[in-house]
Structures are given as C-alpha cells and as structure tokens.
Design an enzyme around this catalytic site. Structure first.
Site, mmCIF file in Angstrom:
data_model
loop_
_atom_site.group_PDB
_atom_site.id
_atom_site.type_symbol
_atom_site.label_atom_id
_atom_site.label_comp_id
_atom_site.label_asym_id
_atom_site.label_seq_id
_atom_site.Cartn_x
_atom_site.Cartn_y
_atom_site.Cartn_z
ATOM 1 N N GLU A 298 -20.437 -11.068 36.300
ATOM 2 C CA GLU A 298 -19.059 -11.445 36.601
ATOM 3 C C GLU A 298 -18.303 -10.385 37.400
ATOM 4 O O GLU A 298 -17.499 -10.719 38.264
ATOM 5 C CB GLU A 298 -18.309 -11.738 35.293
ATOM 6 N N HIS B 140 -12.908 -22.341 29.070
ATOM 7 C CA HIS B 140 -13.279 -21.991 27.692
ATOM 8 C C HIS B 140 -12.370 -20.915 27.112
ATOM 9 O O HIS B 140 -12.819 -19.941 26.507
ATOM 10 C CB HIS B 140 -14.742 -21.547 27.618
ATOM 11 N N PHE C 170 -15.034 -13.615 30.071
ATOM 12 C CA PHE C 170 -15.745 -12.835 31.079
ATOM 13 C C PHE C 170 -14.895 -12.598 32.328
ATOM 14 O O PHE C 170 -14.913 -11.512 32.904
ATOM 15 C CB PHE C 170 -17.048 -13.543 31.460
ATOM 16 N N ASP D 140 -18.440 -21.525 19.418
ATOM 17 C CA ASP D 140 -18.906 -20.305 20.088
ATOM 18 C C ASP D 140 -18.387 -19.047 19.397
ATOM 19 O O ASP D 140 -18.918 -17.958 19.596
ATOM 20 C CB ASP D 140 -18.478 -20.296 21.564
ATOM 21 N N ARG E 32 -11.139 -28.245 31.956
ATOM 22 C CA ARG E 32 -12.240 -27.689 32.768
ATOM 23 C C ARG E 32 -12.849 -28.794 33.642
ATOM 24 O O ARG E 32 -13.301 -28.540 34.762
ATOM 25 C CB ARG E 32 -13.305 -27.040 31.879
ATOM 26 N N ARG F 243 -11.994 -26.027 26.952
ATOM 27 C CA ARG F 243 -13.229 -26.767 26.702
ATOM 28 C C ARG F 243 -12.951 -28.107 26.015
ATOM 29 O O ARG F 243 -13.640 -29.097 26.255
ATOM 30 C CB ARG F 243 -14.136 -25.918 25.811
#
Length: 313
Positions: A58, A109, A83, A117, A10, A167
C-alpha cells in the site's frame, strides 16, 4: 410495504469508477491486491489497461499514485481503510498531502461494520488521521446515492481527497429528485426543534431511525447529514445548534478526532453549545456480525435513541 433497498457503499465506489472511466480517459485506478473486495474489479473489467494492481504494498501504491498525478493522470488509490489511512499514512502525508497532488483515495471496509474481520481491520481512526493532513478533503457518504455523487465530486475537485466506504449493505436514503451533493455542504434530512443529531456515514440511517423513536417520546429531533467532514459545513451546524440548543454527534469512528471533534471545534469557536459524542468510546472493536457490533456499540437506531433520551432528560 416494499423492502428497503440496501447497497454497500464499496459497491457504489466500484460502479461510479466504471461510469466515470467512460468520461475521463486520464482516470487510473490502483489497488493493492484487493480489487474483488474494494469493488474496483468493476472498473478493471471495463478498462483493464487503466487498472494497476500494486500487490500487497500500500505504501508503494500511494507513491505510484503520486507519480501518476504529476503526469496529468487522476489516480484513485484503493484499499481497506486500515491500510490506506493507517499503514500508508506517511506516504499519504508526505507524497500526496504535502505537494497537494491530485490523488483520490478510496478507502473501503472502514469502521466496526467490517464485522468478523475483527479489531485489526476495523479502522476507527482514519477520519482523524486524514483530517489532520493540510488540504485533505475527507468524505464519508451515507448510502449508494451519496457515495456515487461523492466519487464524481472527488474527480472534479483538484487536490487530494479521502473517501470512506463500508462493507455492510446499508439502506438507500437519498434517492430523491432534489438530492444534490457538494463538497463542504451538509443537509438537513429531518427538521426538528428539540435536539440536533449530526451523523455521518451509515449512522445517518441510525439517526433517522432514532428520530422516529424519539418522536414517540415527545422529542422532535433534527437530523443533519454531514457527508463531508472536511471541509465542514460550519454554517449549517451553527444554524441547527442555534435552533435546538443541544447537539448529539453519531459516527462509526472513534469519538476522538472524528465528526464529533470537528463539530465541537466548530461550535466551540462560533456558538458554544452542549455536545454529546456517540461513537467508539476510546475502545477497539471486536469480531462478530456487523449488525450485532453496530448494536453492541450503541450505534443502531435504538442505541442512538437511548443515548439521546438520557442526554435530553
């Protein structure tokens, strides 16, 4: 021995966008209130007038990206994979895929290495979702070098592109003078004769580590890095499978619809070969440190080695 350099892909995405922004005045970056996490904030700092924060919307962001593409802009729509591919699937399919608009999707991610998460954010279905959209290019880079090369290739490609970034900081494995990236082409990163390990994303490093361990067991594994899952490098996969006679696929994604399924589609049609698929075995992830989750689901070097040994012997 010097420490292995590790960078999250990322980070590579954000850095590549900032560099390309100097070359492409029509490059526009969109984000959904996650610029700090997706690292598009790097681009925003350099080109604030070409960065659009769409807020936590989104689906709307994908519509805006589609509209911008019709005006000659090259929009990069950025968000978490859950998303970008999950929540906004309808808009990606109908507003970007169906009209074949020149929109690039930067999905960060992805996979279980999102870590703490938890399962709701650990998207292990995005490759499958994006593969099925006609005309969509699907890219899953293995490290910093490949990620930056993929972003450049995406902007040079005319049409929709989905890019998957992680990530977790991962080792840089493609930092060599002869490295070359091309959409639709894989690379043999280790020659072998006994079994082919086809890997993508962060699992390429795991596959290379597994090959080292397998060598100690007398098994010479060939490791193939498939960065572009669609279009797939059929010729490379068939050639390697023909040489070794056995294939194992490794991915930080569900074994249903991802790299493993793509490889099976290829070999079923062109060279029927036994295939073992390693990845998320029709289960959701769980919350925990990223490295521990990779190990828990057997996607570290030791886990891949164990599975290949069981398969070969």
């Amino acid at each position: 021995m010097s420490e292995v350099k590790k960078i999250a892909t990322r980070e590579s995405y954000g850095n590549a966008l900032a560099e390309l922004g100097k070359e492409y005045e029509n490059l526009v970056v969109l984000d959904a209130d996650l610029a700090a996490a997706t690292k598009t904030a790097t681009f925003k700092k350099a080109f604030p007038e070409r960065h659009i924060d769409c807020g936590i919307a989104e689906c709307n962001m994908m519509g805006i990206a589609a509209g911008l593409a019709t005006t000659g802009k090259i929009p990069f729509a950025s968000s978490f994979a859950m998303f970008a591919a999950g929540r906004a699937f309808e808009q990606v399919r109908n507003s970007i895929g169906y009209p074949q608009l020149n929109v690039k999707i930067g999905a960060t991610h992805a996979g279980i290495s999102v870590g703490e998460d938890g399962a709701t954010h650990q998207c292990n279905e995005d490759i499958a979702l994006m593969r099925v959209i006609p005309g969509m290019v699907v890219i899953n880079p293995s490290d910093d070098v490949e990620a930056k090369a993929a972003v450049r290739a995406a902007i040079e490609h005319v049409g929709p592109v989905y890019m998957r970034f992680g990530r977790l900081a991962v080792p840089v494995i493609n930092d060599r003078p002869d490295y070359h990236f091309e959409i639709g082409k894989g690379t043999i990163v280790r020659e072998g004769t006994d079994v082919t390990i086809v890997a993508t994303g962060i699992c390429v490093d795991s596959a290379l580590g597994a090959a080292e361990l397998l060598a100690k067991e007398g098994i010479n594994a060939e490791v193939v890095n498939i960065c572009t899952i669609k279009p797939l490098d059929d010729d490379l996969i068939v050639a390697s499978a023909k040489k070794t006679g056995r294939v194992v696929t490794v991915e930080e994604h569900s074994v249903i619809g991802g790299l493993g399924s793509a490889v099976c589609d290829c070999l079923c049609a062109k060279l029927p070969t036994p295939v073992k698929k390693l990845g998320m075995q029709d289960v959701f992830g769980t919350s925990g440190p990223a490295s521990e989750l990779v190990k828990k689901f057997g996607l570290d070097a030791e886990g891949v080695c164990k599975s290949v040994l069981e398969y070969v012997k």
